[in-house]
Design a protein around this motif. Sequence first.
Motif, PDB file in Angstrom:
ATOM      1  N   SER A 140       0.838  -1.197   0.000  1.00  0.00           N
ATOM      2  CA  SER A 140       0.000   0.000   0.000  1.00  0.00           C
ATOM      3  C   SER A 140       0.874   1.249   0.000  1.00  0.00           C
ATOM      4  O   SER A 140       2.051   1.218   0.367  1.00  0.00           O
ATOM      5  CB  SER A 140      -0.891   0.022   1.246  1.00  0.00           C
ATOM      6  OG  SER A 140      -0.101   0.167   2.425  1.00  0.00           O
ATOM      7  N   GLU A 141       0.270   2.369  -0.408  1.00  0.00           N
ATOM      8  CA  GLU A 141       0.982   3.646  -0.390  1.00  0.00           C
ATOM      9  C   GLU A 141       1.325   4.046   1.040  1.00  0.00           C
ATOM     10  O   GLU A 141       2.378   4.648   1.287  1.00  0.00           O
ATOM     11  CB  GLU A 141       0.124   4.725  -1.060  1.00  0.00           C
ATOM     12  CG  GLU A 141      -0.076   4.521  -2.555  1.00  0.00           C
ATOM     13  CD  GLU A 141      -0.909   5.629  -3.185  1.00  0.00           C
ATOM     14  OE1 GLU A 141      -0.832   6.780  -2.672  1.00  0.00           O
ATOM     15  OE2 GLU A 141      -1.620   5.360  -4.166  1.00  0.00           O
ATOM     16  N   SER A 211       6.665   9.704  -6.195  1.00  0.00           N
ATOM     17  CA  SER A 211       6.150   8.343  -6.351  1.00  0.00           C
ATOM     18  C   SER A 211       5.446   8.149  -7.688  1.00  0.00           C
ATOM     19  O   SER A 211       5.217   9.089  -8.436  1.00  0.00           O
ATOM     20  CB  SER A 211       5.174   8.027  -5.206  1.00  0.00           C
ATOM     21  OG  SER A 211       4.055   8.893  -5.245  1.00  0.00           O
ATOM     22  N   LYS A 212       5.124   6.885  -7.952  1.00  0.00           N
ATOM     23  CA  LYS A 212       4.423   6.455  -9.170  1.00  0.00           C
ATOM     24  C   LYS A 212       5.271   6.760 -10.420  1.00  0.00           C
ATOM     25  O   LYS A 212       4.862   7.505 -11.318  1.00  0.00           O
ATOM     26  CB  LYS A 212       3.041   7.104  -9.276  1.00  0.00           C
ATOM     27  CG  LYS A 212       2.098   6.708  -8.142  1.00  0.00           C
ATOM     28  CD  LYS A 212       0.713   7.278  -8.355  1.00  0.00           C
ATOM     29  CE  LYS A 212      -0.214   6.963  -7.181  1.00  0.00           C
ATOM     30  NZ  LYS A 212      -0.447   5.527  -6.977  1.00  0.00           N
ATOM     31  N   TRP A 233       4.925  -0.025 -10.442  1.00  0.00           N
ATOM     32  CA  TRP A 233       4.931   1.379 -10.857  1.00  0.00           C
ATOM     33  C   TRP A 233       3.934   2.244 -10.088  1.00  0.00           C
ATOM     34  O   TRP A 233       4.033   3.469 -10.116  1.00  0.00           O
ATOM     35  CB  TRP A 233       4.646   1.471 -12.357  1.00  0.00           C
ATOM     36  CG  TRP A 233       5.764   0.945 -13.208  1.00  0.00           C
ATOM     37  CD1 TRP A 233       7.056   0.741 -12.833  1.00  0.00           C
ATOM     38  CD2 TRP A 233       5.679   0.561 -14.575  1.00  0.00           C
ATOM     39  NE1 TRP A 233       7.786   0.246 -13.888  1.00  0.00           N
ATOM     40  CE2 TRP A 233       6.962   0.130 -14.973  1.00  0.00           C
ATOM     41  CE3 TRP A 233       4.642   0.534 -15.517  1.00  0.00           C
ATOM     42  CZ2 TRP A 233       7.238  -0.319 -16.263  1.00  0.00           C
ATOM     43  CZ3 TRP A 233       4.913   0.093 -16.796  1.00  0.00           C
ATOM     44  CH2 TRP A 233       6.200  -0.332 -17.166  1.00  0.00           C
ATOM     45  N   ASP A 234       2.988   1.625  -9.407  1.00  0.00           N
ATOM     46  CA  ASP A 234       2.036   2.382  -8.589  1.00  0.00           C
ATOM     47  C   ASP A 234       2.506   2.521  -7.147  1.00  0.00           C
ATOM     48  O   ASP A 234       1.895   3.253  -6.364  1.00  0.00           O
ATOM     49  CB  ASP A 234       0.662   1.699  -8.606  1.00  0.00           C
ATOM     50  CG  ASP A 234      -0.006   1.791  -9.970  1.00  0.00           C
ATOM     51  OD1 ASP A 234       0.111   2.854 -10.603  1.00  0.00           O
ATOM     52  OD2 ASP A 234      -0.611   0.795 -10.404  1.00  0.00           O
ATOM     53  N   GLY A 256      10.918   0.891  -3.809  1.00  0.00           N
ATOM     54  CA  GLY A 256       9.503   0.634  -4.015  1.00  0.00           C
ATOM     55  C   GLY A 256       9.079  -0.742  -3.554  1.00  0.00           C
ATOM     56  O   GLY A 256       9.909  -1.618  -3.274  1.00  0.00           O
ATOM     57  N   ILE A 257       7.769  -0.903  -3.450  1.00  0.00           N
ATOM     58  CA  ILE A 257       7.193  -2.227  -3.208  1.00  0.00           C
ATOM     59  C   ILE A 257       7.286  -3.003  -4.515  1.00  0.00           C
ATOM     60  O   ILE A 257       6.971  -2.481  -5.582  1.00  0.00           O
ATOM     61  CB  ILE A 257       5.739  -2.096  -2.716  1.00  0.00           C
ATOM     62  CG1 ILE A 257       5.737  -1.453  -1.321  1.00  0.00           C
ATOM     63  CG2 ILE A 257       5.030  -3.454  -2.711  1.00  0.00           C
ATOM     64  CD1 ILE A 257       4.363  -1.150  -0.769  1.00  0.00           C
TER      65      ILE A 257
END
Length: 337
Positions: A140-141, A211-212, A233-234, A256-257
Amino acid sequence: MSNLIIPKDYKSSLDLIKTQKAIKLIKDFFQINLSKKLNLIRVSAPLFVDKQSGFNDNLSGTEVPVSFKVSQDGEEVDLEIIHSLAKWKRNALSSYNIEVGQGLYTDMNAIRSCENCDNTHSYYVDQWDWEKAISPNERSEEYLEKVVRDIYDVLLDTENMLFETYDDYNKILPKEITFITTFELEEMYPNSSFEEREKLFAKEKGAIFISKIGRNLKCGKPHSMRAPDYDDWDLNGDIIVWNPILDDALELSSMGIRVDSEALKKQLEESKTTNRLNYEFHKNLVNGKYPECIGGGIGQSRLCMFFLQKAHIGEVQASTWPKSMIEECKENGINLL
């Protein structure tokens, strides 16, 4: 040279010997505190991998790795010097049976022969590569931002340590890091280039997490290229700080995740690289052999350059530079190692 920034009246407060001692101080302090903050253990890592394993980082997809051939079991095998350990680390999490909430980190030394040398880029790349196992509900963000804040806390602690160690040390970092997406940056600065957007916002805030990264914006292009097979990428981004010595933005970390099976297939299709599904790494990921995880790389020399307020990464890293750059640096008081 057009790609070299010469700060006006630049003079480092540390000579070569004091610089070397400060580099060790920063590296020891940062990695010890990072490992405690994120619950990481240190492991050994390879300098090169088998090309057919798919473990090498493809970066933006256009870079060509340094490679060589060896004879193994009577056959010729292609080996590649790593670009980074983004994929190798995920395999290592599985090999070490790392539990959720725990992770690993390593000293990553790589060669990126396609780099254009300047104040912050070198053919030789050294960074702390880290990876941490997470639960599916942590994709999650909110969790991504939590980890970013944890890393930023270690940056602040490192700066405070230097402030207490050196009498004339000036702090640079703001107390908090600011979060923004590439889509929001596009809305804020629609007529600026991607690099200019980073520079404008970093100068305003001091420290940002963009981000993203990787997915196309309204303009039809991504903010910057990202390999489709490690970061989601999200759920990824870059930690960028404002460097007053160079009057420019400086990326310290990309993280990133990581992709799950669904995100991997989707991003490979979007990037037209589904052929990668034939590699060992990608097969293992699709078949559920790897844990959910978050990870990234933190530039060691960039970190030292920033905290020691140096004008060139070559002041904290021994590498090879164009002769014209060496001469211009020497003329302007920039002492390359």
